[in-house]
Scaffold this motif. Structure first.
Motif, PDB file in Angstrom:
ATOM      1  N   SER A 180      40.969  44.094  57.628  1.00 36.74           N
ATOM      2  CA  SER A 180      39.886  43.432  57.027  1.00 36.74           C
ATOM      3  C   SER A 180      38.618  43.900  57.624  1.00 36.74           C
ATOM      4  O   SER A 180      38.407  43.719  58.772  1.00 36.74           O
ATOM      5  CB  SER A 180      39.959  41.963  57.152  1.00 36.74           C
ATOM      6  OG  SER A 180      40.246  41.557  58.386  1.00 36.74           O
ATOM      7  N   ALA A 190      41.256  45.266  43.076  1.00 32.93           N
ATOM      8  CA  ALA A 190      42.031  45.190  44.314  1.00 32.93           C
ATOM      9  C   ALA A 190      43.416  45.803  44.113  1.00 32.93           C
ATOM     10  O   ALA A 190      43.999  45.735  43.029  1.00 32.93           O
ATOM     11  CB  ALA A 190      42.148  43.748  44.768  1.00 32.93           C
ATOM     12  N   ALA A 214      34.445  37.464  55.936  1.00 29.15           N
ATOM     13  CA  ALA A 214      34.676  38.568  55.004  1.00 29.15           C
ATOM     14  C   ALA A 214      35.871  39.347  55.538  1.00 29.15           C
ATOM     15  O   ALA A 214      36.050  39.461  56.756  1.00 29.15           O
ATOM     16  CB  ALA A 214      33.452  39.464  54.893  1.00 29.15           C
ATOM     17  N   THR A 215      36.704  39.865  54.651  1.00 25.41           N
ATOM     18  CA  THR A 215      37.908  40.562  55.099  1.00 25.41           C
ATOM     19  C   THR A 215      38.061  41.906  54.401  1.00 25.41           C
ATOM     20  O   THR A 215      37.524  42.129  53.321  1.00 25.41           O
ATOM     21  CB  THR A 215      39.179  39.732  54.830  1.00 25.41           C
ATOM     22  OG1 THR A 215      39.320  39.526  53.419  1.00 25.41           O
ATOM     23  CG2 THR A 215      39.101  38.379  55.525  1.00 25.41           C
ATOM     24  N   ASN A 236      40.910  46.702  50.311  1.00 27.27           N
ATOM     25  CA  ASN A 236      40.338  45.595  49.549  1.00 27.27           C
ATOM     26  C   ASN A 236      39.331  44.852  50.414  1.00 27.27           C
ATOM     27  O   ASN A 236      39.695  44.240  51.420  1.00 27.27           O
ATOM     28  CB  ASN A 236      41.429  44.632  49.099  1.00 27.27           C
ATOM     29  CG  ASN A 236      42.449  45.281  48.191  1.00 27.27           C
ATOM     30  OD1 ASN A 236      42.133  46.207  47.437  1.00 27.27           O
ATOM     31  ND2 ASN A 236      43.679  44.807  48.243  1.00 27.27           N
ATOM     32  N   LYS A 241      37.018  41.764  50.663  1.00 29.53           N
ATOM     33  CA  LYS A 241      36.808  40.439  50.078  1.00 29.53           C
ATOM     34  C   LYS A 241      35.573  39.834  50.704  1.00 29.53           C
ATOM     35  O   LYS A 241      35.530  39.528  51.889  1.00 29.53           O
ATOM     36  CB  LYS A 241      38.017  39.532  50.306  1.00 29.53           C
ATOM     37  CG  LYS A 241      37.929  38.220  49.516  1.00 29.53           C
ATOM     38  CD  LYS A 241      39.215  37.422  49.628  1.00 29.53           C
ATOM     39  CE  LYS A 241      39.142  36.161  48.753  1.00 29.53           C
ATOM     40  NZ  LYS A 241      40.408  35.379  48.843  1.00 29.53           N
ATOM     41  N   ASP A 270      34.129  35.707  48.294  1.00 31.45           N
ATOM     42  CA  ASP A 270      35.283  35.353  47.462  1.00 31.45           C
ATOM     43  C   ASP A 270      35.486  36.324  46.301  1.00 31.45           C
ATOM     44  O   ASP A 270      36.206  36.021  45.348  1.00 31.45           O
ATOM     45  CB  ASP A 270      35.161  33.916  46.930  1.00 31.45           C
ATOM     46  CG  ASP A 270      36.514  33.254  46.729  1.00 31.45           C
ATOM     47  OD1 ASP A 270      37.443  33.601  47.472  1.00 31.45           O
ATOM     48  OD2 ASP A 270      36.643  32.398  45.836  1.00 31.45           O
ATOM     49  N   ILE A 271      34.879  37.508  46.366  1.00 31.57           N
ATOM     50  CA  ILE A 271      35.099  38.565  45.379  1.00 31.57           C
ATOM     51  C   ILE A 271      35.800  39.712  46.093  1.00 31.57           C
ATOM     52  O   ILE A 271      35.341  40.182  47.142  1.00 31.57           O
ATOM     53  CB  ILE A 271      33.776  39.043  44.760  1.00 31.57           C
ATOM     54  CG1 ILE A 271      33.117  37.904  43.971  1.00 31.57           C
ATOM     55  CG2 ILE A 271      34.008  40.256  43.849  1.00 31.57           C
ATOM     56  CD1 ILE A 271      31.738  38.249  43.447  1.00 31.57           C
ATOM     57  N   GLU A 272      36.924  40.161  45.540  1.00 32.64           N
ATOM     58  CA  GLU A 272      37.722  41.190  46.191  1.00 32.64           C
ATOM     59  C   GLU A 272      37.706  42.480  45.373  1.00 32.64           C
ATOM     60  O   GLU A 272      38.075  42.480  44.202  1.00 32.64           O
ATOM     61  CB  GLU A 272      39.162  40.708  46.381  1.00 32.64           C
ATOM     62  CG  GLU A 272      40.011  41.608  47.268  1.00 32.64           C
ATOM     63  CD  GLU A 272      41.356  40.987  47.593  1.00 32.64           C
ATOM     64  OE1 GLU A 272      41.928  41.335  48.639  1.00 32.64           O
ATOM     65  OE2 GLU A 272      41.833  40.144  46.791  1.00 32.64           O
ATOM     66  N   LYS A 273      37.265  43.565  46.008  1.00 31.05           N
ATOM     67  CA  LYS A 273      37.189  44.873  45.360  1.00 31.05           C
ATOM     68  C   LYS A 273      37.759  45.936  46.292  1.00 31.05           C
ATOM     69  O   LYS A 273      37.675  45.813  47.520  1.00 31.05           O
ATOM     70  CB  LYS A 273      35.738  45.232  45.027  1.00 31.05           C
ATOM     71  CG  LYS A 273      35.035  44.284  44.068  1.00 31.05           C
ATOM     72  CD  LYS A 273      35.461  44.516  42.636  1.00 31.05           C
ATOM     73  CE  LYS A 273      34.628  43.698  41.678  1.00 31.05           C
ATOM     74  NZ  LYS A 273      35.006  43.949  40.270  1.00 31.05           N
ATOM     75  N   ASN A 274      38.307  47.003  45.715  1.00 31.25           N
ATOM     76  CA  ASN A 274      38.828  48.101  46.500  1.00 31.25           C
ATOM     77  C   ASN A 274      37.764  49.171  46.664  1.00 31.25           C
ATOM     78  O   ASN A 274      37.143  49.589  45.690  1.00 31.25           O
ATOM     79  CB  ASN A 274      40.074  48.696  45.827  1.00 31.25           C
ATOM     80  CG  ASN A 274      40.831  49.632  46.739  1.00 31.25           C
ATOM     81  OD1 ASN A 274      40.592  50.833  46.757  1.00 31.25           O
ATOM     82  ND2 ASN A 274      41.756  49.073  47.506  1.00 31.25           N
ATOM     83  N   PHE A 297      29.517  42.294  44.621  1.00 30.85           N
ATOM     84  CA  PHE A 297      30.068  41.179  45.384  1.00 30.85           C
ATOM     85  C   PHE A 297      29.262  39.898  45.199  1.00 30.85           C
ATOM     86  O   PHE A 297      29.256  39.015  46.052  1.00 30.85           O
ATOM     87  CB  PHE A 297      30.154  41.567  46.861  1.00 30.85           C
ATOM     88  CG  PHE A 297      31.078  42.734  47.093  1.00 30.85           C
ATOM     89  CD1 PHE A 297      32.443  42.546  47.243  1.00 30.85           C
ATOM     90  CD2 PHE A 297      30.582  44.022  47.102  1.00 30.85           C
ATOM     91  CE1 PHE A 297      33.294  43.618  47.438  1.00 30.85           C
ATOM     92  CE2 PHE A 297      31.433  45.117  47.292  1.00 30.85           C
ATOM     93  CZ  PHE A 297      32.791  44.903  47.451  1.00 30.85           C
TER      94      PHE A 297
END
Length: 220
Positions: A7, A31, A134-135, A156, A158, A161-165, A193
């Motif tokens: 993370s 993700a 944030a992770t 990923n 995050k 609370d929005i997770e993107k690669n 994000f």
């Protein structure tokens, strides 16, 4: 075998935008499934005393006679681990403590620093009260045989609370019971994000935020 997560956090790290320019914004995609470490890999715990994510952000003015302005600083990590086999990163996870987010360029002006940091932690940007962490979860790590960096890391992120690669390059080094991961400077788009605040008055916050990850992890 077990899953490990990496993370970043940035990555919480982020919210303003690049003050330096010249960096291509990494693509933020859906993700992906997290990486799985092999049974032969060695696990290292992140040293939260020295590991950080560094950021740069900035703004410009609609009145083009005014110069652009920028800020820079860091955010601390609160936990994480990485798994490595024969010096090659396989998996891992980092968690950023967004409440530690701070600017560094205003250290000599504590009143202005406190005002800026308070705004950046507010709902306009990081919203740390609602999103204190944030992770980043590693989804793949590819060894590079040429260039300034030896590893391409995808994972990923995050954030709010929005997770993107996302994907970036880094140098991964394993030596004497310690692993270090030092990334290139790379830019993300804050709007990917959920940070959509445009700015106040005639100022416009840039969409690109430059990040640089500096991780030290010790063998368990």
């Amino acid at each position: 075998m077990r899953k490990a997560f990496l993370s970043l956090t940035l990555i919480g790290m982020v919210f303003l935008t690049s003050c330096g320019g010249g960096k291509d914004t990494v693509e933020a995609t859906d993700a992906q499934e997290t990486a799985v470490a092999s049974e032969e890999s060695v696990t290292y715990a992140v040293n939260t005393e020295v590991s950080t994510t560094n950021w740069k952000g900035g703004k410009f003015y609609q009145d083009t006679t005014k110069p652009e302005e920028g800020h820079y600083g860091s955010v601390k990590l609160k936990s994480g681990e990485v798994t490595v086999k024969d010096g090659v990163l396989e998996a891992g996870h980092f968690v950023a403590d967004q409440t530690t987010f701070e600017s560094a360029d205003l250290n000599e002006d504590p009143d202005t620093k406190a005002k800026l940091d308070g705004h950046l932690k507010s709902a306009d940007f990081l919203d740390v009260e609602k999103f204190p962490e944030a992770t980043f979860h590693v989804t793949s790590a590819k060894k590079l045989d040429a260039g300034d960096f030896n590893t391409e890391i995808s994972g990923n992120l995050k954030f709010r609370d929005i997770e993107k690669n996302i994907t970036f390059k880094a140098n991964v080094k394993e030596e004497a019971g310690t692993v270090t991961i030092k990334s290139e400077e790379f830019a993300i788009n804050r709007q990917d994000f959920g940070i959509v605040y445009k700015g106040g008055g005639d100022s416009v916050i840039k969409d690109e935020v430059i990040l640089q990850v500096d991780i030290t992890a010790n063998a368990k």
